[in-house]
Design a protein around this motif. Structure first.
Motif, mmCIF file in Angstrom:
data_model
loop_
_atom_site.group_PDB
_atom_site.id
_atom_site.type_symbol
_atom_site.label_atom_id
_atom_site.label_comp_id
_atom_site.label_asym_id
_atom_site.label_seq_id
_atom_site.Cartn_x
_atom_site.Cartn_y
_atom_site.Cartn_z
ATOM 1 N N THR A 1 109.855 25.821 45.818
ATOM 2 C CA THR A 1 110.758 25.170 46.392
ATOM 3 C C THR A 1 111.929 24.346 44.551
ATOM 4 O OG1 THR A 1 110.001 23.688 46.964
ATOM 5 C CG2 THR A 1 110.794 25.820 48.866
ATOM 6 N N ASP A 2 110.982 23.808 44.637
ATOM 7 C CA ASP A 2 111.251 23.342 42.985
ATOM 8 C C ASP A 2 111.574 24.559 42.216
ATOM 9 O OD1 ASP A 2 110.152 20.958 44.322
ATOM 10 O OD2 ASP A 2 108.499 20.965 43.019
ATOM 11 N N ILE A 3 111.349 25.831 41.843
ATOM 12 C CA ILE A 3 111.718 26.286 40.748
ATOM 13 C C ILE A 3 113.456 26.449 40.980
ATOM 14 C CG2 ILE A 3 111.536 28.356 40.053
ATOM 15 C CD1 ILE A 3 107.720 27.915 39.880
ATOM 16 N N GLU A 4 112.999 27.236 42.752
ATOM 17 C CA GLU A 4 114.640 27.970 42.909
ATOM 18 C C GLU A 4 115.558 26.744 42.778
ATOM 19 O OE1 GLU A 4 116.399 29.217 47.498
ATOM 20 O OE2 GLU A 4 114.239 28.378 46.902
ATOM 21 N N ALA A 5 115.590 24.984 43.024
ATOM 22 C CA ALA A 5 116.184 24.323 42.842
ATOM 23 C C ALA A 5 116.549 23.997 41.608
ATOM 24 C CB ALA A 5 115.841 22.888 43.476
ATOM 25 N N TYR A 6 116.190 24.662 40.626
ATOM 26 C CA TYR A 6 115.869 24.357 38.901
ATOM 27 C C TYR A 6 116.605 25.288 38.887
ATOM 28 C CZ TYR A 6 114.984 24.269 33.868
ATOM 29 O OH TYR A 6 115.376 24.366 32.732
ATOM 30 N N LEU A 7 116.636 26.432 38.959
ATOM 31 C CA LEU A 7 117.773 27.846 38.316
ATOM 32 C C LEU A 7 118.932 27.399 39.355
ATOM 33 C CD1 LEU A 7 114.922 30.378 39.065
ATOM 34 C CD2 LEU A 7 115.322 29.347 37.013
#
Length: 172
Positions: free
Chosen positions: A33-39
């Motif tokens: 979910t952190d990676i999704e937010a970063y992208l």
């Protein structure tokens, strides 16, 4: 967070995206979910592949697909896919080997009406000594999956088949 990324050529003239300050280093399990937010910062952007001059768009569905695809789900623990996120623009720009694939899944009849393209790209991630210093870089090959949508635009869909090139450890 500012990206610390640059593109270099290896001895054969092939381009590699070097990611110098990995955002997800040292984690045993990735919070996708952190990676999704970063992208999400890339949504609405577009980048040109130097080799083919194809314009690749980043659509609103990309962060979710990247973080929750079947391929991502099959991965275990910290991995190169999570760390590759910082180099998305450059990975697109240096991609080569455009290959067409027909759409085979009914669920994609609308979002990939004109099929799929696959491109090859490469990136490098640091290898750290116990002291925390960078001793070199591992190089990875990746396949970029791009959908050819109903609006006739090409959209980045996912990065798959990430493989470490065992013969390459660039010294820092």
């Amino acid at each position: 967070m500012q990206r610390k990324v640059n593109v270099v050529e290896d001895l054969e003239g092939n381009k590699i995206v070097f990611i110098h300050d990995v955002r997800f280093k040292g984690k045993r399990s990735i919070e996708w979910t952190d990676i999704e937010a970063y992208l999400k910062q890339f949504v609405g952007e577009s980048y040109v592949i130097e080799d083919t001059k194809d314009m690749i768009y980043i659509g609103a569905e990309f962060p979710d697909e990247y973080a929750h695809s079947e391929y991502t789900t099959s991965l275990k623990g910290a991995n190169a896919k999570a760390n590759a996120t910082q180099g998305i623009p450059e990975l697109i720009e240096i991609a080569t080997g455009k290959e067409y694939r027909e759409n085979t899944k009914v669920k994609h009849n609308r979002d990939a009406k004109f099929g799929w393209y696959r491109y090859t790209s490469r990136f490098a991630l640091p290898v750290y000594k116990e002291s925390g210093e960078v001793e070199g870089y591992n190089v990875f090959k990746v396949i970029m999956v791009v959908r050819h949508a109903q609006d006739r635009k090409l959209y980045l869909y996912d990065l798959v088949n990430i493989k470490k090139e065992t013969s390459n450890l660039f010294q820092s």
